[in-house]
Design a protein around this motif. Structure first.
Motif, short mmCIF file in Angstrom:
data_model
loop_
_atom_site.label_atom_id
_atom_site.label_comp_id
_atom_site.label_asym_id
_atom_site.label_seq_id
_atom_site.Cartn_x
_atom_site.Cartn_y
_atom_site.Cartn_z
N ARG A 91 0.73 -1.24 -0.08
CA ARG A 91 -0.11 0.02 0.05
C ARG A 91 0.97 1.11 -0.11
O ARG A 91 0.54 2.23 -0.84
CB ARG A 91 -0.86 -0.11 1.12
N TYR A 92 2.06 1.27 0.86
CA TYR A 92 2.91 2.57 0.67
C TYR A 92 3.36 2.54 -0.58
O TYR A 92 3.60 3.95 -1.13
CB TYR A 92 3.98 2.22 1.68
N ILE A 93 3.80 1.52 -1.12
CA ILE A 93 4.53 1.71 -2.71
C ILE A 93 3.24 2.05 -3.63
O ILE A 93 3.32 3.18 -4.54
CB ILE A 93 5.25 0.37 -3.05
N ALA A 94 2.24 1.68 -3.59
CA ALA A 94 1.04 2.17 -4.47
C ALA A 94 0.63 3.36 -4.05
O ALA A 94 0.42 3.96 -5.38
CB ALA A 94 -0.12 1.06 -4.28
N ILE A 95 0.74 4.06 -3.24
CA ILE A 95 0.12 5.21 -2.80
C ILE A 95 1.20 6.51 -2.91
O ILE A 95 1.25 7.48 -3.52
CB ILE A 95 -0.61 5.37 -1.48
N CYS A 96 2.51 6.17 -2.23
CA CYS A 96 3.65 6.87 -2.41
C CYS A 96 4.58 6.87 -3.22
O CYS A 96 5.07 7.89 -3.74
CB CYS A 96 4.40 6.86 -0.98
N LYS A 97 4.36 5.91 -4.06
CA LYS A 97 5.36 5.77 -5.28
C LYS A 97 4.60 5.13 -6.41
O LYS A 97 4.82 3.83 -6.69
CB LYS A 97 6.70 5.04 -4.96
N PRO A 98 3.67 5.58 -6.97
CA PRO A 98 2.63 5.10 -7.87
C PRO A 98 3.21 4.75 -9.26
O PRO A 98 2.85 3.85 -9.89
CB PRO A 98 1.31 6.00 -7.89
N LEU A 99 4.18 5.70 -9.55
CA LEU A 99 4.78 5.49 -10.86
C LEU A 99 5.77 4.24 -10.82
O LEU A 99 6.08 3.76 -11.95
CB LEU A 99 5.45 6.76 -11.35
N HIS A 100 6.28 3.93 -9.84
CA HIS A 100 7.26 2.79 -9.74
C HIS A 100 6.57 1.72 -9.32
O HIS A 100 7.06 0.46 -9.03
CB HIS A 100 8.51 3.09 -8.82
N ILE A 147 8.17 -2.36 -9.08
CA ILE A 147 8.63 -2.95 -8.02
C ILE A 147 7.71 -4.11 -7.67
O ILE A 147 8.18 -5.22 -7.43
CB ILE A 147 8.69 -1.74 -6.76
N CYS A 148 6.28 -4.05 -7.59
CA CYS A 148 5.49 -5.23 -7.09
C CYS A 148 5.32 -6.17 -8.39
O CYS A 148 4.15 -6.07 -8.91
CB CYS A 148 4.32 -4.46 -6.67
N THR A 168 6.78 -10.86 -5.70
CA THR A 168 6.07 -11.20 -4.83
C THR A 168 6.38 -12.67 -4.54
O THR A 168 6.03 -12.95 -3.25
CB THR A 168 4.44 -11.06 -5.50
N TYR A 169 6.51 -13.79 -5.49
CA TYR A 169 6.78 -14.97 -4.92
C TYR A 169 7.95 -15.30 -4.00
O TYR A 169 8.11 -15.76 -3.29
CB TYR A 169 6.96 -15.83 -6.24
N ILE A 170 9.13 -14.35 -4.48
CA ILE A 170 10.27 -14.34 -3.78
C ILE A 170 10.02 -13.74 -2.42
O ILE A 170 10.43 -14.35 -1.23
CB ILE A 170 11.31 -13.28 -4.30
N LEU A 171 9.12 -12.63 -2.19
CA LEU A 171 8.79 -12.33 -0.66
C LEU A 171 7.95 -13.21 -0.05
O LEU A 171 8.25 -13.20 1.18
CB LEU A 171 7.92 -10.98 -0.89
N MET A 172 6.99 -13.81 -0.74
CA MET A 172 6.36 -14.88 0.02
C MET A 172 7.02 -16.05 0.55
O MET A 172 6.76 -16.40 1.29
CB MET A 172 5.14 -15.52 -0.91
N SER A 173 8.22 -16.42 -0.43
CA SER A 173 9.00 -17.69 0.00
C SER A 173 9.88 -17.00 1.05
O SER A 173 10.04 -17.75 2.11
CB SER A 173 9.83 -17.87 -1.10
#
Length: 202
Positions: free
Chosen positions: A5-14, A18-19, A24-29
């Motif tokens: 949510r922080y990336i989506a709102i504060c850094k929407p262009l990136h 990033i996501c 996402t799979y790496i982060l989940m692992s």
């Protein structure tokens, strides 16, 4: 969730850079791996400080019974303190930044208020999920008061601190959706919907 949510709102262009699905799979692992560490540490300590026959001994299945050595207590306090501290720092940092960004993003007071309420609701939901950190504390407080009902108290505690917060999440967000709220309202008011299907003549 908070970081996304922080990336989506504060850094929407990136956000799309990033996501990604791969990250996402790496982060989940990574999350699964970090979550396994306390359990593995408990088993390793148990095999060191206790004889191996404990794995074939019939006893009540409880962390306070199996992992009762001083080493386990120190390890449990350290892990819980470390994990909860990291989570709290992430939550406070991301949601403060998101709230500031939501206030600056729009001049419409009603839209800004709605965005802030959504963010606060999301934060409250995450805080509810953090009740799982006090499950063991509640067990130690209430189970000795009624040892006969130990199984029921443990189950009730787990239900309130682990299952219920995760159950409320989809309900809270679903009620905020107009279409979902309409169907839920009709369901709880025992109304029946009849859908008329008209055939298309070719």
């Amino acid at each position: 969730m908070a970081i996304e949510r922080y990336i989506a709102i504060c850094k929407p262009l990136h956000h799309h850079q990033i996501c990604t699905v791969r990250r996402t799979y790496i982060l989940m692992s990574l999350i699964w791996g970090v979550g396994v560490i306390p359990g593995l540490a408990d088993l390793i300590l148990l095999s060191i400080v206790r004889p191996l026959s404990i794995f074939s001994t019939a006893s009540s299945c409880g962390a306070s019974i199996l992992y009762s050595s001083p080493y386990h207590e120190v390890q449990s306090r350290f892990m819980n303190g470390l994990y909860s501290s990291v989570v709290w720092v992430i939550l406070v940092f991301t949601y403060c930044r998101v709230l500031i960004a939501a206030r600056r993003a729009t001049t419409d007071k009603s839209s800004a208020k709605k965005a802030q309420n959504t963010i606060l609701l999301h934060g409250a939901q995450l805080l509810l999920c953090m009740l799982s950190y006090i499950t063991a504390v509640i067990d130690k407080m209430f189970v000795p008061l009624a040892p006969v009902d130990r199984a029921r108290l443990t189950f009730l505690n787990y239900l309130l601190t682990n299952i219920l917060p995760r159950l409320l999440t989809p309900l809270i967000y679903g009620v905020r959706d107009k279409h979902f709220y309409k169907h839920m309202k009709a369901l709880f008011s025992c109304r029946l919907f009849f859908v008329k299907v008209e055939s298309i003549k070719q």
